[in-house]
Design a protein around this motif. Structure first.
Motif, PDB file in Angstrom:
ATOM      1  N   ARG A   1      11.461   9.172   1.317  1.00 44.93           N
ATOM      2  CA  ARG A   1      11.375   7.824   1.877  1.00 44.93           C
ATOM      3  C   ARG A   1      10.027   7.178   1.563  1.00 44.93           C
ATOM      4  NH1 ARG A   1      14.274   7.580   7.693  1.00 44.93           N
ATOM      5  NH2 ARG A   1      14.216   5.405   7.069  1.00 44.93           N
ATOM      6  N   PRO A   2       9.966   5.831   1.550  1.00 43.96           N
ATOM      7  CA  PRO A   2       8.704   5.155   1.209  1.00 43.96           C
ATOM      8  C   PRO A   2       7.567   5.538   2.163  1.00 43.96           C
ATOM      9  CG  PRO A   2      10.540   3.607   1.164  1.00 43.96           C
ATOM     10  CD  PRO A   2      11.082   4.880   1.746  1.00 43.96           C
ATOM     11  N   ILE A   3       7.861   5.583   3.461  1.00 45.49           N
ATOM     12  CA  ILE A   3       6.931   6.189   4.416  1.00 45.49           C
ATOM     13  C   ILE A   3       7.499   7.582   4.688  1.00 45.49           C
ATOM     14  CG2 ILE A   3       5.890   6.066   6.699  1.00 45.49           C
ATOM     15  CD1 ILE A   3       6.268   3.023   6.606  1.00 45.49           C
ATOM     16  N   GLN A   4       6.819   8.595   4.209  1.00 42.01           N
ATOM     17  CA  GLN A   4       7.435   9.936   4.194  1.00 42.01           C
ATOM     18  C   GLN A   4       7.441  10.619   5.552  1.00 42.01           C
ATOM     19  OE1 GLN A   4       4.682  10.905   1.032  1.00 42.01           O
ATOM     20  NE2 GLN A   4       6.404  11.646  -0.178  1.00 42.01           N
ATOM     21  N   TYR A   5       6.415  10.331   6.328  1.00 44.17           N
ATOM     22  CA  TYR A   5       6.320  10.930   7.659  1.00 44.17           C
ATOM     23  C   TYR A   5       6.257   9.772   8.655  1.00 44.17           C
ATOM     24  CZ  TYR A   5       4.988  14.455   4.344  1.00 44.17           C
ATOM     25  OH  TYR A   5       4.981  15.266   3.242  1.00 44.17           O
ATOM     26  N   GLY A   6       7.300   9.628   9.437  1.00 49.33           N
ATOM     27  CA  GLY A   6       7.405   8.455  10.309  1.00 49.33           C
ATOM     28  C   GLY A   6       7.542   8.845  11.761  1.00 49.33           C
TER      29      GLY A   6
ATOM     30  N   LEU B   1       9.889  -2.991   7.606  1.00 54.70           N
ATOM     31  CA  LEU B   1       9.229  -3.590   6.442  1.00 54.70           C
ATOM     32  C   LEU B   1       9.218  -2.654   5.240  1.00 54.70           C
ATOM     33  CD1 LEU B   1       6.050  -5.443   7.806  1.00 54.70           C
ATOM     34  CD2 LEU B   1       7.815  -6.423   6.349  1.00 54.70           C
ATOM     35  N   TYR B   2       9.046  -1.340   5.487  1.00 54.07           N
ATOM     36  CA  TYR B   2       8.753  -0.444   4.370  1.00 54.07           C
ATOM     37  C   TYR B   2       9.721   0.724   4.218  1.00 54.07           C
ATOM     38  CZ  TYR B   2       4.602  -3.280   4.719  1.00 54.07           C
ATOM     39  OH  TYR B   2       3.769  -4.354   4.799  1.00 54.07           O
ATOM     40  N   ASN B   3      10.623   0.938   5.185  1.00 54.47           N
ATOM     41  CA  ASN B   3      11.589   2.031   5.085  1.00 54.47           C
ATOM     42  C   ASN B   3      13.007   1.521   4.927  1.00 54.47           C
ATOM     43  OD1 ASN B   3      10.462   4.591   5.099  1.00 54.47           O
ATOM     44  ND2 ASN B   3      10.046   4.508   7.282  1.00 54.47           N
ATOM     45  N   ALA B   4      13.526   0.939   5.989  1.00 55.89           N
ATOM     46  CA  ALA B   4      14.922   0.512   6.023  1.00 55.89           C
ATOM     47  C   ALA B   4      15.105  -0.496   7.139  1.00 55.89           C
ATOM     48  CB  ALA B   4      15.829   1.717   6.273  1.00 55.89           C
ATOM     49  N   ALA B   5      15.872  -1.551   6.858  1.00 54.67           N
ATOM     50  CA  ALA B   5      16.180  -2.556   7.872  1.00 54.67           C
ATOM     51  C   ALA B   5      17.686  -2.792   7.878  1.00 54.67           C
ATOM     52  CB  ALA B   5      15.443  -3.859   7.563  1.00 54.67           C
ATOM     53  N   PRO B   6      18.305  -2.925   9.061  1.00 52.70           N
ATOM     54  CA  PRO B   6      17.671  -2.864  10.383  1.00 52.70           C
ATOM     55  C   PRO B   6      17.311  -1.434  10.793  1.00 52.70           C
ATOM     56  CG  PRO B   6      20.049  -3.123  10.609  1.00 52.70           C
ATOM     57  CD  PRO B   6      19.751  -3.210   9.142  1.00 52.70           C
TER      58      PRO B   6
ATOM     59  N   VAL C   1       0.834  -1.215   0.000  1.00 56.98           N
ATOM     60  CA  VAL C   1       0.000   0.000   0.000  1.00 56.98           C
ATOM     61  C   VAL C   1       0.864   1.258   0.000  1.00 56.98           C
ATOM     62  CG1 VAL C   1      -1.663   1.334   1.358  1.00 56.98           C
ATOM     63  CG2 VAL C   1      -1.979  -1.136   1.060  1.00 56.98           C
ATOM     64  N   PHE C   2       1.894   1.298   0.838  1.00 59.25           N
ATOM     65  CA  PHE C   2       2.724   2.509   0.893  1.00 59.25           C
ATOM     66  C   PHE C   2       3.335   2.793  -0.484  1.00 59.25           C
ATOM     67  CE2 PHE C   2       2.853   1.066   5.365  1.00 59.25           C
ATOM     68  CZ  PHE C   2       2.470   2.233   6.011  1.00 59.25           C
ATOM     69  N   GLY C   3       3.837   1.736  -1.142  1.00 60.03           N
ATOM     70  CA  GLY C   3       4.493   1.894  -2.429  1.00 60.03           C
ATOM     71  C   GLY C   3       3.530   2.344  -3.520  1.00 60.03           C
ATOM     72  N   VAL C   4       2.329   1.775  -3.520  1.00 60.69           N
ATOM     73  CA  VAL C   4       1.356   2.147  -4.556  1.00 60.69           C
ATOM     74  C   VAL C   4       0.929   3.599  -4.376  1.00 60.69           C
ATOM     75  CG1 VAL C   4      -0.932   1.651  -5.503  1.00 60.69           C
ATOM     76  CG2 VAL C   4       0.562  -0.242  -4.843  1.00 60.69           C
ATOM     77  N   VAL C   5       0.725   4.018  -3.132  1.00 58.06           N
ATOM     78  CA  VAL C   5       0.331   5.414  -2.881  1.00 58.06           C
ATOM     79  C   VAL C   5       1.449   6.357  -3.312  1.00 58.06           C
ATOM     80  CG1 VAL C   5      -0.270   7.088  -1.073  1.00 58.06           C
ATOM     81  CG2 VAL C   5      -1.268   4.781  -1.030  1.00 58.06           C
TER      82      VAL C   5
ATOM     83  N   HIS D   1       4.813   0.720  15.501  1.00 56.23           N
ATOM     84  CA  HIS D   1       5.978  -0.004  16.009  1.00 56.23           C
ATOM     85  C   HIS D   1       7.070  -0.036  14.937  1.00 56.23           C
ATOM     86  CE1 HIS D   1       8.421  -3.535  17.127  1.00 56.23           C
ATOM     87  NE2 HIS D   1       8.223  -3.058  18.349  1.00 56.23           N
ATOM     88  N   LEU D   2       8.313  -0.106  15.355  1.00 55.92           N
ATOM     89  CA  LEU D   2       9.449  -0.051  14.426  1.00 55.92           C
ATOM     90  C   LEU D   2       9.436  -1.179  13.398  1.00 55.92           C
ATOM     91  CD1 LEU D   2      11.818  -2.334  15.168  1.00 55.92           C
ATOM     92  CD2 LEU D   2      12.070  -0.870  17.170  1.00 55.92           C
TER      93      LEU D   2
END
Ligand SMILES: [Zn+2]
Length: 276
Positions: free
Chosen positions: A120-125, A101-106, A79-83, A95-96
């Motif tokens: 960033r994929p989630i722009q406001y975190g 999952l959607y920004n950066a790991a670890p 969903v984040f990517g499609v939006v 939760h982190l």
């Protein structure tokens, strides 16, 4: 993009507890302001696999996040990517695990805990670790701060897709069990906090969904296939056919339903139809 969706994710809140103790949400259903489905979570009924299924519309056996120890970026369409691809804005107060999952790991707390970054994929975190909102055996856990952060983000940035994720019910359920007075009271408390914020969210133009990733067994566990861990409620505010939906919905329908309500294309891997 004009439309805006808020997904309120209540971790570990089983269907029966929602219906019995979330009087505000059930009152919306009774008053014709919301539709409620009984929904079957994917398997295994663990948080990380369910988080990815909620956002990718696929089963863990397909998306590959099979345990809470699989802490890596999603490799699915989500969903984040499609939006983002449609030029929309995305946000999460969660939760982190969602950042991983959607920004950066670890996860790197000093980089990822709080940021506004349109690249960033989630722009406001706004991400939290265990212990922020999940201290065991300290009585009930208020989500007032969590929901305030989400509301401030809505007012400031108007994300087209915003996830707000509360861990209180899961934490209290693990500590005291899914049939305990403490778990039931926690469900009532998060419902009361949603009641405090809901009109603000609607006034800000949000289409609101409320659901859970999975439920909780009487002995304080989840992961298996029994109804208490598998069945969750899925509420949609402002649905044209309010009330109680018949049958049992599939959790893989959540991602395509969010995209459908946003008026966005649904990736081919999301094979379950949006909820009607
Ligand atoms: Zn849990």
């Amino acid at each position: 993009m004009e439309r805006k969706v808020l997904l309120v994710l209540l971790d570990g809140l089983g269907f029966d507890t929602s219906v019995r103790f979330c009087g505000f949400m059930e009152g919306l259903v009774e008053a014709g302001r919301a539709r409620r489905w009984k929904m079957a979570a994917v398997l295994p009924t663990l948080s990380l696999p369910c988080y990815e299924s909620l956002h990718s519309g696929t089963a863990p056996a397909v998306h590959g996040i099979l345990t809470n120890d699989h802490r890596r970026l999603s490799t699915s369409d989500h969903v984040f990517g499609v939006v983002r691809a449609a030029g929309g804005r995305t946000g999460a107060v969660a939760h982190l695990n969602f950042s991983e999952l959607y920004n950066a790991a670890p996860y790197d707390a000093f980089r990822d805990h709080e940021y506004d970054d349109e690249s960033r994929p989630i722009q406001y975190g706004r991400f939290y670790d265990k212990g922020y909102y999940t201290k065991f055996n300290l009585g009930l856990l208020s989500d007032r701060d969590l929901f305030t952060k989400a509301t401030v983000m809505m007012r400031r940035f108007q994300p087209n897709y915003l996830l707000v994720h509360s861990l209180g019910t899961d934490s209290v359920g693990h500590a005291h069990g899914g049939q305990s007075a403490e778990y039931q009271a926690q469900a009532g408390m998060v419902d009361d906090n949603i009641a405090f914020f809901m009109e603000h969210w609607l006034e800000l133009g949000y289409h609101v969904f409320v659901t859970a990733d999975h439920g909780m067994s009487a002995d304080g566990n989840h992961g298996g296939t029994t109804d208490d861990v598998r069945h969750v409620a899925f509420y949609e505010l402002g649905h044209a056919s309010p009330g109680v939906a018949p049958g049992l919905a599939d959790q893989r329908a959540v991602a395509p339903t969010i995209l459908h309500r946003l008026g966005l294309p649904i990736p081919a891997a999301m094979t379950v139809a949006p909820l009607e």
